[in-house]
Design an enzyme around this catalytic site. Structure first.
Site, PDB file in Angstrom:
ATOM      1  CD  GLU A 244     -24.084  34.967  19.986  1.00  0.00           C
ATOM      2  OE1 GLU A 244     -25.302  35.222  19.863  1.00  0.00           O
ATOM      3  OE2 GLU A 244     -23.648  33.836  20.266  1.00  0.00           O
ATOM      4  N   GLY A 341     -39.922  63.801  15.104  1.00  0.00           N
ATOM      5  CA  GLY A 341     -41.350  64.082  15.214  1.00  0.00           C
ATOM      6  C   GLY A 341     -42.195  63.110  14.405  1.00  0.00           C
ATOM      7  N   GLY A 366     -28.944  36.588  24.556  1.00  0.00           N
ATOM      8  CA  GLY A 366     -29.138  36.606  26.009  1.00  0.00           C
ATOM      9  C   GLY A 366     -29.832  37.896  26.414  1.00  0.00           C
TER      10      GLY A 366
END
Length: 391
Positions: A244, A341, A366
């Site tokens: 993951e 910008g 996590g």
């Protein structure tokens, strides 16, 4: 950039995926952002094209290909410019269905994996709870045995696909102790009595994925819906965390590439003081730094992917990849927005979406702080036992 980890077949697949995303996903991103979810029609379409079953066995409708092929898909999905779509599809294939593929039995795979691969059913993984966050061991949701059923009670939150899922993989406590050996995984069909979805959560980013709160009030789940062995759920969750976290890192790389691409394009088109922004050395060098940052993350992540695909332990490498790539994405999108910008702050420019989507990456899967704590143990910096070492 090309890399030795990818074969010619991988590169051909990358072109096919990118072409599909450019035609069928990118033109719809703004609509899906407003609707707050990825439509079922996209799951169905991706299922028809085989994108949802890349790594899964042919026996269940998948393609039986390697994880590197799925990594190509993950990168390109994030490169399309929508972290929300990537999160929705990733939660379905990488996070939820992977648990059934790895730890489920044949009957469970036939019933749940097959329609998931076809895109006919949406899945989710429900681990996080209101008081738990990254502390997976502190799950409060309970599953008590009652004959041929388990009775679930509790609450989950921040669940990607939680609003529209047809079935959810739920982590619940099946006994009080010992810690880390008292959690089990269950397949819960969302039409079950006592199951309910709270409000659809409004998020800063990833707006094209639905995120919800889930409630379980005496939900009766058949014993046959227990995934793997009772009380081994924590181990299953931890084992899948390696992959993951790598996929999160891959997603960061794809999104960062898109941000740099947008910055370069804008710098060539935007005229200031009678010349393009790209002719200002400070901005040229800024974009070079961004490219180098992306390349660092790419190589750290690809090494972890190579080790994992080879069947080797890569907790250290996957954790490093997640830390560096997620922090890198925040740096790159911030600089890309700066190059735009004032326009970068406007909603009609897609760089603002990439910037918003990036922020969750140092939290989800996590936090950076949790990752660093894991690494202190992996690198031998922390000598005393640490409950996070297996994550």
């Amino acid at each position: 950039m090309s890399h030795w980890i990818f074969s010619e077949e991988h590169q051909m697949f990358r072109k096919a995926v990118r072409s599909f995303l450019e035609k069928e996903v990118e033109p719809n991103i703004e609509l899906w952002e407003k609707e707050g979810e990825t439509p079922r029609s996209l799951y169905k379409r991706m299922g028809e094209l085989g994108f949802l079953g890349i790594k899964f066995p042919e026996e269940y409708g998948g393609s039986g290909l390697d994880l590197i092929m799925e990594a190509v898909f993950t990168e390109e999905l994030s490169r399309s410019g929508s972290g929300g779509v990537g999160a929705a599809i990733g939660a379905h294939t990488t996070i939820a269905m992977t648990n059934i593929w790895r730890y489920g039995n044949h009957e469970q795979k036939l019933k749940y994996l097959v329609p998931g691969i076809k895109g006919e059913a949406i899945s989710a993984l429900a681990v996080t709870e209101p008081g738990g966050g990254s502390d997976v061991a502190n799950i409060k949701t309970t599953a008590k045995r009652d004959g041929d059923y388990y009775v679930l009670n509790g609450q989950k939150t921040f669940i990607t696909n939680g609003v529209n899922a047809d079935y959810v993989i739920v982590a619940a406590k099946t006994r009080e102790k010992p810690t880390h050996r008292n959690i089990s995984l269950f397949i819960v069909e969302t039409n079950s009595e006592g199951y309910s979805v709270g409000k659809k959560l409004k998020k800063l980013g990833w707006r094209s994925s639905d995120t919800g709160e889930l409630f379980f009030e005496n939900v009766r789940v058949p014993k046959k819906n227990l995934i793997g062995t009772e009380n081994e759920g924590f181990r299953y969750i931890m084992q899948n965390f390696q992959y993951e976290r790598m996929t999160l890192a891959l997603g960061c790389i794809g999104a960062a590439e898109k941000a740099l691409e947008l910055a370069i394009k804008y710098s060539k088109e935007r005229i200031q003081f009678k010349k393009p922004l790209s002719e200002f050395q400070v901005l040229r060098h800024k974009m070079v730094d961004m490219a180098v940052d992306i390349e660092k993350a790419r190589n750290i992540t690809y090494r972890a992917l190579y080790l994992y695909n080879s069947g080797k332990d890569c907790v250290t490498e996957a954790t490093m990849a997640k830390v560096y790539a997620s922090e890198m994405l925040n740096r790159v999108t911030d600089q890309a927005l700066q190059i735009h910008g004032g326009n970068g702050y406007m909603m009609e420019y897609s760089i603002q979406r990439l910037w918003r989507d990036a922020r969750i990456q140092t939290i989800g899967g996590g936090t950076t702080q949790i990752m660093n704590e894991i690494l202190t143990k992996q690198l031998g910096i922390l000598s005393r036992p640490n409950k996070l070492q297996t994550q």
